[in-house]
Design a protein around this motif. Structure first.
Motif, PDB file in Angstrom:
ATOM      1  N   THR A 192       0.370  -3.258   5.422  1.00 44.09           N
ATOM      2  CA  THR A 192       0.371  -4.706   5.158  1.00 44.09           C
ATOM      3  C   THR A 192      -0.114  -4.993   3.741  1.00 44.09           C
ATOM      4  OG1 THR A 192      -0.089  -5.132   7.496  1.00 44.09           O
ATOM      5  CG2 THR A 192      -0.476  -6.940   5.958  1.00 44.09           C
ATOM      6  N   LEU A 193      -1.199  -4.321   3.349  1.00 47.46           N
ATOM      7  CA  LEU A 193      -1.748  -4.548   2.009  1.00 47.46           C
ATOM      8  C   LEU A 193      -0.741  -4.140   0.940  1.00 47.46           C
ATOM      9  CD1 LEU A 193      -5.291  -4.091   0.739  1.00 47.46           C
ATOM     10  CD2 LEU A 193      -3.501  -2.877  -0.467  1.00 47.46           C
ATOM     11  N   THR A 194      -0.076  -3.007   1.145  1.00 48.56           N
ATOM     12  CA  THR A 194       0.928  -2.529   0.184  1.00 48.56           C
ATOM     13  C   THR A 194       2.066  -3.540   0.058  1.00 48.56           C
ATOM     14  OG1 THR A 194       0.413  -0.242   0.780  1.00 48.56           O
ATOM     15  CG2 THR A 194       2.455  -0.623  -0.416  1.00 48.56           C
ATOM     16  N   LYS A 242      13.361  -5.881  -5.731  1.00 46.67           N
ATOM     17  CA  LYS A 242      12.868  -5.976  -4.351  1.00 46.67           C
ATOM     18  C   LYS A 242      11.587  -5.179  -4.134  1.00 46.67           C
ATOM     19  CE  LYS A 242      17.548  -6.471  -2.413  1.00 46.67           C
ATOM     20  NZ  LYS A 242      18.582  -5.817  -1.552  1.00 46.67           N
ATOM     21  N   LYS A 243      11.459  -4.074  -4.876  1.00 44.78           N
ATOM     22  CA  LYS A 243      10.318  -3.176  -4.656  1.00 44.78           C
ATOM     23  C   LYS A 243       9.656  -2.794  -5.983  1.00 44.78           C
ATOM     24  CE  LYS A 243      12.829  -1.276  -0.698  1.00 44.78           C
ATOM     25  NZ  LYS A 243      13.453  -0.061  -0.096  1.00 44.78           N
ATOM     26  N   PRO A 244       9.132  -3.770  -6.710  1.00 47.05           N
ATOM     27  CA  PRO A 244       8.532  -3.462  -8.017  1.00 47.05           C
ATOM     28  C   PRO A 244       7.314  -2.553  -7.929  1.00 47.05           C
ATOM     29  CG  PRO A 244       8.038  -5.730  -7.354  1.00 47.05           C
ATOM     30  CD  PRO A 244       9.080  -5.216  -6.405  1.00 47.05           C
ATOM     31  N   ILE A 245       6.663  -2.498  -6.764  1.00 41.05           N
ATOM     32  CA  ILE A 245       5.474  -1.655  -6.629  1.00 41.05           C
ATOM     33  C   ILE A 245       5.817  -0.181  -6.836  1.00 41.05           C
ATOM     34  CG2 ILE A 245       5.634  -1.262  -4.127  1.00 41.05           C
ATOM     35  CD1 ILE A 245       2.561  -1.673  -4.043  1.00 41.05           C
ATOM     36  N   PHE A 246       7.080   0.199  -6.640  1.00 40.43           N
ATOM     37  CA  PHE A 246       7.492   1.582  -6.861  1.00 40.43           C
ATOM     38  C   PHE A 246       7.340   1.986  -8.334  1.00 40.43           C
ATOM     39  CE2 PHE A 246      10.623   2.032  -3.041  1.00 40.43           C
ATOM     40  CZ  PHE A 246       9.537   2.119  -2.196  1.00 40.43           C
ATOM     41  N   ARG A 291       0.144  11.989  -5.368  1.00 41.70           N
ATOM     42  CA  ARG A 291      -0.870  11.407  -4.482  1.00 41.70           C
ATOM     43  C   ARG A 291      -0.447   9.981  -4.124  1.00 41.70           C
ATOM     44  NH1 ARG A 291      -6.052   9.175  -7.982  1.00 41.70           N
ATOM     45  NH2 ARG A 291      -4.863   7.982  -9.478  1.00 41.70           N
ATOM     46  N   TYR A 292      -1.173   9.389  -3.165  1.00 38.49           N
ATOM     47  CA  TYR A 292      -0.967   7.984  -2.843  1.00 38.49           C
ATOM     48  C   TYR A 292      -1.655   7.140  -3.910  1.00 38.49           C
ATOM     49  CZ  TYR A 292       0.653   9.494   1.735  1.00 38.49           C
ATOM     50  OH  TYR A 292       1.356  10.090   2.741  1.00 38.49           O
ATOM     51  N   VAL A 293      -0.979   6.093  -4.343  1.00 36.78           N
ATOM     52  CA  VAL A 293      -1.493   5.262  -5.427  1.00 36.78           C
ATOM     53  C   VAL A 293      -2.630   4.372  -4.925  1.00 36.78           C
ATOM     54  CG1 VAL A 293      -0.928   3.440  -7.084  1.00 36.78           C
ATOM     55  CG2 VAL A 293       0.738   5.223  -6.569  1.00 36.78           C
ATOM     56  N   THR A 294      -3.689   4.301  -5.715  1.00 38.93           N
ATOM     57  CA  THR A 294      -4.751   3.339  -5.476  1.00 38.93           C
ATOM     58  C   THR A 294      -4.648   2.259  -6.549  1.00 38.93           C
ATOM     59  OG1 THR A 294      -6.230   4.979  -4.496  1.00 38.93           O
ATOM     60  CG2 THR A 294      -7.256   2.988  -5.377  1.00 38.93           C
ATOM     61  N   THR A 300      -2.924   2.428  -1.149  1.00 38.25           N
ATOM     62  CA  THR A 300      -1.603   1.991  -0.702  1.00 38.25           C
ATOM     63  C   THR A 300      -0.868   3.164  -0.063  1.00 38.25           C
ATOM     64  OG1 THR A 300      -0.330   2.584  -2.683  1.00 38.25           O
ATOM     65  CG2 THR A 300      -1.546   0.492  -2.749  1.00 38.25           C
ATOM     66  N   CYS A 301       0.306   2.899   0.474  1.00 37.23           N
ATOM     67  CA  CYS A 301       1.112   3.983   1.047  1.00 37.23           C
ATOM     68  C   CYS A 301       2.277   4.338   0.123  1.00 37.23           C
ATOM     69  CB  CYS A 301       1.610   3.616   2.442  1.00 37.23           C
ATOM     70  SG  CYS A 301       2.378   2.006   2.586  1.00 37.23           S
ATOM     71  N   ILE A 302       2.136   4.044  -1.171  1.00 41.88           N
ATOM     72  CA  ILE A 302       3.140   4.409  -2.170  1.00 41.88           C
ATOM     73  C   ILE A 302       2.709   5.702  -2.842  1.00 41.88           C
ATOM     74  CG2 ILE A 302       4.287   3.723  -4.305  1.00 41.88           C
ATOM     75  CD1 ILE A 302       4.998   2.013  -1.867  1.00 41.88           C
ATOM     76  N   ARG A 303       3.608   6.674  -2.922  1.00 41.86           N
ATOM     77  CA  ARG A 303       3.282   7.952  -3.561  1.00 41.86           C
ATOM     78  C   ARG A 303       3.824   7.992  -4.977  1.00 41.86           C
ATOM     79  NH1 ARG A 303       1.792  12.912  -1.561  1.00 41.86           N
ATOM     80  NH2 ARG A 303       3.813  13.833  -2.062  1.00 41.86           N
ATOM     81  N   SER A 304       3.039   8.566  -5.868  1.00 40.72           N
ATOM     82  CA  SER A 304       3.486   8.727  -7.246  1.00 40.72           C
ATOM     83  C   SER A 304       2.789   9.931  -7.840  1.00 40.72           C
ATOM     84  CB  SER A 304       3.173   7.468  -8.067  1.00 40.72           C
ATOM     85  OG  SER A 304       1.823   7.471  -8.480  1.00 40.72           O
ATOM     86  N   LEU A 305       3.082  10.218  -9.110  1.00 43.27           N
ATOM     87  CA  LEU A 305       2.388  11.293  -9.793  1.00 43.27           C
ATOM     88  C   LEU A 305       0.895  10.969  -9.853  1.00 43.27           C
ATOM     89  CD1 LEU A 305       4.714  12.024 -12.852  1.00 43.27           C
ATOM     90  CD2 LEU A 305       4.929  12.772 -10.502  1.00 43.27           C
TER      91      LEU A 305
END
Length: 548
Positions: A192-194, A242-246, A291-294, A300-305
């Motif tokens: 939800t937070l993500t 739609k998904k700028p958090i990516f 890792r999951y992005v903080t 959050t549940c978004i993964r990135s470098l």
């Protein structure tokens, strides 16, 4: 006819572009312009300026360009600056679980920058019965009355059956994000937070996507326009809208991609020194760590470098107490609109005096500059300190006027009772310490052997801080050719990267096959060639997490 890829990196200080001949693997041309943060159309104006300059200097014709891709600071800047809209959240679950679901989805206002919040308001829908359009419209209407400009929809177990979340978003007249769209893992609160963070920057992202696409199309370029993700892959403009958090950590990901693809780094610590910030990432066995992005202390549940960011770089300004240097950065010369002292003529600095100022409204009044007759001001930066010590070679991108740099250090040194050389070393010591404090834990965390670790420097300020940093860490270092545009190379040569995760106990062969097919189809949809696909999967038993 040439096959040309154009990569554009939107940094905090400069927007840089590079054109690469795909057949020959050659860099045809590069260009740089100041990043247009304050322009009406934001960073898209800088992208258009950099693209125009690149095409003029390289004589590339429109039909030769097969791809334009860029990194973006849009998402992270919006969050850093608290530039978000109020988000309406609709939490959903069956009546018996109402209290638990509400506790996990009614997350309140989300702290961002100091005194800045992503504000939310809330409605709950009971999904133990069939949803109807009237109930959904009423809930959205209530949220709009409370000031919501974007919508988040999150249902318990929505990743298993997203039909209710889709039912709501399809009936929303607000920009919307459903929890299942961003991740396939359990964890209702973090999902939800993500989704709320993504929704909070949706309107701004939609506008930026339109501006950027319009800017590129104004050059009559018909090739695909892609945007870098934080995991090193690329997405199209529609997905960004739609998904700028990516795209959080998109800029650092571009630099790491450049190090992997152009420099062929197998093991090392990649340190990219820009004008405003320094990005640090571990590359192990030819792969960057993930890792999951903080975001602003929020998991959050978004993964990135796994990129650690230090708020100090080549253009960072000096701060003092009136008697001693207290800090370096985070504000830069570019943000202040000041010219570096080391890029001035020594005569321009004669008779200069130290003054204090606030680079932006609300900043402390402890940043220093040199003011000369007529009110002109020059910045004192890390680049000035490195040039004063003579550690920047004449062929390097960061090389300036050594005499002017030493004069700047002398003017500041007189005010703190130090020589020009001592002043320069104090500045570089303080600056390198910020990166050193990030690198030391990463070496331990990833089990790196110090005798095999090499620091790879990238960015326009690599020669300013990397040699000094390596000396303090007692590690070897290397600054390769084209270090100043390595991020652009990474964007231009970016691979399609897609990842999917699902929470599941004891996954079967069918479960794995289904997830692999899902990620394969996503990669093909992004334009990957079928024969180029490399598929990997893993199961993390302690978290019941299947990943492809």
């Amino acid at each position: 006819m040439k096959r040309v890829r154009v990569g554009i990196d939107v940094g905090g200080t400069f927007t840089k572009a590079v054109a690469i001949d795909v057949h020959k693997g050659e860099i045809l041309a590069s260009a740089a312009v100041p990043t247009t943060h304050l322009s009406f159309q934001g960073v898209s104006d800088g992208i258009l300026m950099a693209l125009s300059k690149l095409m003029n200097e390289s004589r590339i014709i429109n039909s030769e360009i097969e791809l334009v891709s860029h990194s973006t600071t849009q998402a992270v800047n919006a969050l850093l600056e608290g530039d978000t809209v109020k988000v309406g959240i609709i939490g959903m679950g069956v009546g018996m679980e109402k209290k638990s679901v509400m506790k996990r989805t009614n997350i309140g206002n989300i702290p961002l920058a100091p005194s800045k919040y992503l504000k939310t308001c809330y409605q709950f829908l009971d999904t133990s019965k069939y949803l109807n359009s009237e109930d959904v419209k009423h809930a959205i209407h209530q949220l709009r009355r409370e000031g919501a400009e974007a919508l988040t929809v999150s249902e318990a177990y929505g990743v298993d059956d997203p039909s209710n979340e889709l039912f709501v978003t399809e009936r929303s007249d607000l920009p919307s994000t459903a929890g299942h769209e961003l991740a396939g893992i359990y964890g209702l609160e973090v999902r939800t937070l993500t989704a709320a963070i993504n929704a909070g920057i949706l309107p701004r992202a939609i506008n930026t996507a339109k501006f950027v696409e319009s800017a590129v199309r104004s050059k009559e370029i018909a090739s695909p326009l892609m945007i870098m993700k934080g995991d090193g892959g690329i997405i199209d403009v529609a997905t960004f809208g739609k998904k700028p958090i990516f795209t959080v950590l998109s800029g650092p990901a571009a630099s790491v991609a450049g190090a992997l693809l152009h420099l062929h780094v197998l093991n090392g610590i990649f340190v990219e020194v820009g004008g405003t910030s320094t990005n640090i990432c571990v590359i192990k066995d030819g792969k960057p760590e993930m890792r999951y992005v903080t975001i602003m202390q929020h998991p959050t549940c978004i993964r990135s470098l796994d990129v650690r960011v230090a708020g100090v770089a080549g253009g960072s300004l000096i701060r003092w107490s009136g008697r001693k240097i207290t800090d370096i950065g985070p504000r830069s010369a570019h943000i202040s609109g000041l010219r570096y002292s080391c890029f001035a003529d020594p005569a321009d600095l004669e008779g200069g005096q130290i003054i204090t100022f606030a680079p932006k409204d609300g900043d402390p009044m402890d940043y220093v500059a040199i003011e000369v007759s007529g009110g002109r001001r020059f910045a004192i930066t890390n680049t000035c300190a490195a040039n004063a010590l003579g550690v920047v070679s004449i062929s390097d991108y960061a090389h300036g006027n050594t005499e002017a740099a030493r004069l700047a250090m002398s003017i500041l040194g007189k005010r703190i009772g130090r020589s020009a050389e001592e002043t320069a070393r104090i500045i570089l010591n303080r600056s390198s310490k910020k990166s050193q404090d990030l690198i030391e834990p990463m070496i331990k965390e990833y089990g790196l052997k110090r005798d095999k670790v090499v620091i790879i420097g990238g960015g326009g300020g690599a020669a300013v801080l990397v040699p000094y940093l390596a000396e303090k860490l007692k590690l070897r270092y290397k600054i390769p050719d084209y270090a100043e545009i390595i991020s652009c190379i990474g964007v231009a040569a970016a691979l399609v990267y897609e990842e999917r995760e699902k929470t599941i106990d004891n996954p079967s062969v069918d479960d794995l096959s289904s997830l692999v097919n899902e990620v394969k189809e996503a990669a093909l949809e992004r334009g990957a060639h079928p024969e180029s696909l490399s598929l990997q999967s893993s199961y993390i038993s302690e978290r019941s997490l299947l990943r492809a």
